[in-house]
Design a protein around this motif. Structure first.
Motif, PDB file in Angstrom:
ATOM      1  N   UNK A 114      -0.670  84.246 -23.185  1.00 34.61           N
ATOM      2  CA  UNK A 114      -0.518  83.655 -24.231  1.00 34.61           C
ATOM      3  C   UNK A 114      -1.677  83.424 -25.255  1.00 34.61           C
ATOM      4  N   UNK A 115      -2.786  84.079 -24.712  1.00 29.45           N
ATOM      5  CA  UNK A 115      -3.920  84.038 -25.586  1.00 29.45           C
ATOM      6  C   UNK A 115      -4.385  85.431 -25.573  1.00 29.45           C
ATOM      7  N   UNK A 116      -4.977  85.756 -26.774  1.00 34.27           N
ATOM      8  CA  UNK A 116      -5.398  87.116 -26.949  1.00 34.27           C
ATOM      9  C   UNK A 116      -6.917  87.245 -26.378  1.00 34.27           C
ATOM     10  N   UNK A 117      -7.088  88.318 -25.676  1.00 33.19           N
ATOM     11  CA  UNK A 117      -8.498  88.598 -25.176  1.00 33.19           C
ATOM     12  C   UNK A 117      -9.302  89.536 -25.913  1.00 33.19           C
ATOM     13  N   UNK A 118     -10.219  89.284 -26.890  1.00 26.59           N
ATOM     14  CA  UNK A 118     -10.898  89.843 -28.012  1.00 26.59           C
ATOM     15  C   UNK A 118      -9.817  91.128 -28.635  1.00 26.59           C
ATOM     16  N   UNK A 119      -9.039  90.310 -29.039  1.00 24.93           N
ATOM     17  CA  UNK A 119      -7.649  91.043 -29.683  1.00 24.93           C
ATOM     18  C   UNK A 119      -6.701  91.679 -28.964  1.00 24.93           C
ATOM     19  N   UNK A 120      -6.828  91.646 -27.745  1.00 23.72           N
ATOM     20  CA  UNK A 120      -5.922  92.376 -26.656  1.00 23.72           C
ATOM     21  C   UNK A 120      -4.920  91.424 -26.201  1.00 23.72           C
ATOM     22  N   UNK A 121      -3.767  91.949 -25.583  1.00 26.77           N
ATOM     23  CA  UNK A 121      -2.840  91.054 -25.189  1.00 26.77           C
ATOM     24  C   UNK A 121      -2.709  91.715 -23.688  1.00 26.77           C
ATOM     25  N   UNK A 122      -3.021  90.846 -22.753  1.00 25.98           N
ATOM     26  CA  UNK A 122      -3.036  91.032 -21.178  1.00 25.98           C
ATOM     27  C   UNK A 122      -1.612  90.993 -20.730  1.00 25.98           C
ATOM     28  N   UNK A 123      -1.239  92.007 -20.097  1.00 29.68           N
ATOM     29  CA  UNK A 123       0.249  91.919 -19.436  1.00 29.68           C
ATOM     30  C   UNK A 123      -0.022  92.205 -17.837  1.00 29.68           C
ATOM     31  N   UNK A 124       0.757  91.178 -17.272  1.00 28.76           N
ATOM     32  CA  UNK A 124       0.909  91.385 -15.694  1.00 28.76           C
ATOM     33  C   UNK A 124       2.329  91.835 -15.230  1.00 28.76           C
ATOM     34  N   UNK A 125       2.424  92.927 -14.024  1.00 27.48           N
ATOM     35  CA  UNK A 125       3.411  93.214 -13.647  1.00 27.48           C
ATOM     36  C   UNK A 125       3.391  92.941 -11.991  1.00 27.48           C
ATOM     37  N   UNK A 126       4.345  92.360 -11.306  1.00 29.91           N
ATOM     38  CA  UNK A 126       4.323  92.278 -10.008  1.00 29.91           C
ATOM     39  C   UNK A 126       5.736  92.426  -9.395  1.00 29.91           C
ATOM     40  N   UNK A 127       5.883  93.304  -8.491  1.00 32.49           N
ATOM     41  CA  UNK A 127       6.885  93.475  -7.538  1.00 32.49           C
ATOM     42  C   UNK A 127       7.105  91.997  -6.783  1.00 32.49           C
ATOM     43  N   UNK A 128       8.099  91.223  -6.908  1.00 29.76           N
ATOM     44  CA  UNK A 128       8.134  90.025  -6.087  1.00 29.76           C
ATOM     45  C   UNK A 128       9.133  90.102  -4.869  1.00 29.76           C
ATOM     46  N   UNK A 129       9.811  91.093  -4.731  1.00 33.36           N
ATOM     47  CA  UNK A 129      10.686  91.153  -3.523  1.00 33.36           C
ATOM     48  C   UNK A 129      10.307  92.468  -2.890  1.00 33.36           C
ATOM     49  N   UNK A 130       9.681  92.087  -1.682  1.00 33.76           N
ATOM     50  CA  UNK A 130       9.470  93.283  -0.787  1.00 33.76           C
ATOM     51  C   UNK A 130      10.394  94.209  -0.343  1.00 33.76           C
ATOM     52  N   UNK A 131      11.897  93.736  -0.310  1.00 30.31           N
ATOM     53  CA  UNK A 131      13.043  94.585  -0.054  1.00 30.31           C
ATOM     54  C   UNK A 131      13.206  95.584  -1.229  1.00 30.31           C
ATOM     55  N   UNK A 132      13.129  97.034  -0.760  1.00 31.28           N
ATOM     56  CA  UNK A 132      13.207  98.020  -1.766  1.00 31.28           C
ATOM     57  C   UNK A 132      14.763  97.989  -2.234  1.00 31.28           C
ATOM     58  N   UNK A 133      15.731  97.387  -1.381  1.00 33.06           N
ATOM     59  CA  UNK A 133      17.208  97.602  -1.941  1.00 33.06           C
ATOM     60  C   UNK A 133      17.345  96.792  -3.239  1.00 33.06           C
ATOM     61  N   UNK A 134      16.474  96.165  -3.525  1.00 30.90           N
ATOM     62  CA  UNK A 134      16.532  95.078  -4.594  1.00 30.90           C
ATOM     63  C   UNK A 134      16.085  95.826  -5.820  1.00 30.90           C
ATOM     64  N   UNK A 135      15.289  96.904  -5.834  1.00 28.45           N
ATOM     65  CA  UNK A 135      14.747  97.663  -6.859  1.00 28.45           C
ATOM     66  C   UNK A 135      15.656  98.115  -7.824  1.00 28.45           C
ATOM     67  N   UNK A 136      15.571  98.067  -9.072  1.00 34.07           N
ATOM     68  CA  UNK A 136      16.326  98.550  -9.992  1.00 34.07           C
ATOM     69  C   UNK A 136      15.582  99.235 -11.402  1.00 34.07           C
ATOM     70  N   UNK A 137      15.731 100.608 -11.453  1.00 31.50           N
ATOM     71  CA  UNK A 137      15.016 100.945 -12.414  1.00 31.50           C
ATOM     72  C   UNK A 137      15.192 100.618 -13.689  1.00 31.50           C
ATOM     73  N   UNK A 138      16.484 100.504 -14.287  1.00 27.96           N
ATOM     74  CA  UNK A 138      17.037 100.299 -15.390  1.00 27.96           C
ATOM     75  C   UNK A 138      16.599  98.881 -15.783  1.00 27.96           C
ATOM     76  N   UNK A 139      16.334  97.651 -14.905  1.00 31.65           N
ATOM     77  CA  UNK A 139      15.980  96.516 -15.174  1.00 31.65           C
ATOM     78  C   UNK A 139      14.626  96.497 -16.039  1.00 31.65           C
ATOM     79  N   UNK A 140      13.617  97.254 -15.167  1.00 26.61           N
ATOM     80  CA  UNK A 140      12.328  97.191 -15.469  1.00 26.61           C
ATOM     81  C   UNK A 140      12.314  97.716 -17.052  1.00 26.61           C
ATOM     82  N   UNK A 141      12.841  98.863 -17.045  1.00 22.37           N
ATOM     83  CA  UNK A 141      12.753  99.664 -18.489  1.00 22.37           C
ATOM     84  C   UNK A 141      13.348  98.810 -19.435  1.00 22.37           C
TER      85      UNK A 141
END
Length: 309
Positions: A114-141
């Motif tokens: 929610x705060x710019x860092x020297x004019x840049x926006x920081x984004x964080x991505x993390x897989x929350x579920x270690x079970x790969x069967x829950x992975x969905x390409x379409x959801x991420x994109x």
């Protein structure tokens, strides 16, 4: 909720906006002339003329194109084309946005600070579920492109810093990555939007990190790939990104990834935000109307088999 210039998900100050314009040497009256010229060009293109466009979007594209009118036109043209050729990543949003009981974020989390860092926006991505069967390409994109649409209208920044947390990533997740969808997604972000990526931080590296790098090296431009840094823990990340600009999950002062998820899930279904996102589904070109003999390949290169032995 009324949205004016700044969206609650992507706040910035007037001072930050003025500083960014100053950095690029942008003057208000000249900027308006540039935007008018680009819009005039846009509406003369038979394959684009029926698609919606707005001045905020053009201004962001102009900045990402280093204030070149011709580069901006090329980027906008490619942006609309990429989206028209990836309906499974763009058009599927309508259904889920009208289904309040459907989770938008299931197996992973993402958040733009929610705060710019020297004019840049920081984004964080993390897989929350270690079970790969829950992975969905379409959801991420799908989700990332939706958030990108909001940023192109309501955010104001010179570029991005990305943080990827691999703590829960497994071999099973990698094997479920669809290379064709990755290519379409990367084309929209890298060639179409073209936000400058200043840094990419990979956190909680493990034995699979090299395999992931091998996979994504096929899609990312070399200059972006060279900006990747690896960190074993939060403390090492803090040497590069101050805690003020990180979520609570990483010892920071920003909301936690779960709090961001709840905020995003609610905000994307607010009438004005949802309606704008659905309107953005029309941000596509009509390739049947494109003039001339346009033979440019959309999927560039070939996909190599990833050796995970």
């Amino acid at each position: 909720m009324y949205i004016n210039e700044s969206h609650p998900m992507y706040p910035y100050t007037d001072e930050e906006k003025l500083q960014i314009r100053k950095e690029f040497g942008i003057k208000d009256n000249i900027l308006e002339e540039d935007i008018d010229s680009i819009l005039e060009w846009f509406y003369k293109q038979p394959h684009l003329a029926e698609a919606p466009i707005n001045r905020d979007f053009v201004e962001k594209m102009f900045i990402f194109s280093k204030c070149s009118r011709e580069r901006t036109k090329k980027k906008i043209d490619y942006f609309y084309r990429c989206r028209s050729l990836a309906p499974e990543l763009v058009q599927t949003r309508t259904k889920v946005l009208f289904e309040p009981d459907t989770e938008l974020w299931t197996f992973y989390r993402q958040a733009a600070m929610l705060k710019l860092y020297n004019g840049k926006r920081i984004s964080v991505f993390k897989i929350n579920d270690a079970d790969p069967s829950s992975f969905c390409n379409e959801e991420v994109y799908r989700n990332t492109i939706m958030l990108g649409d909001l940023r192109l209208k309501f955010d104001y920044m010179i570029g991005d810093i990305w943080i990827f947390d691999l703590k829960n990533a497994t071999l099973g997740h990698i094997l479920r990555i669809n290379p064709t969808l990755v290519q379409k997604f990367v084309n929209i972000l890298q060639e179409g939007i073209g936000i400058k990526i200043y840094e990419i931080h990979v956190l909680n590296t493990n034995s699979l990190t090299q395999h992931l790098m091998t996979l994504f090296k096929q899609f990312l431009k070399p200059k972006i790939f060279e900006r990747i840094m690896f960190h074993d823990n939060d403390e090492d990340l803090h040497k590069y990104v101050p805690k003020t600009y990180l979520p609570k999950d990483y010892g920071g002062e920003q909301p936690s990834l779960e709090e961001f998820k709840d905020m995003y899930s609610k905000e994307l279904r607010e009438d004005i935000t949802r309606n704008y996102l659905i309107e953005c589904c029309k941000h596509i070109s009509n390739e049947a109307m494109r003039p001339g003999d346009f033979k440019q390949e959309y999927l560039v290169g070939s996909f190599k088999k990833l050796d995970l032995d």
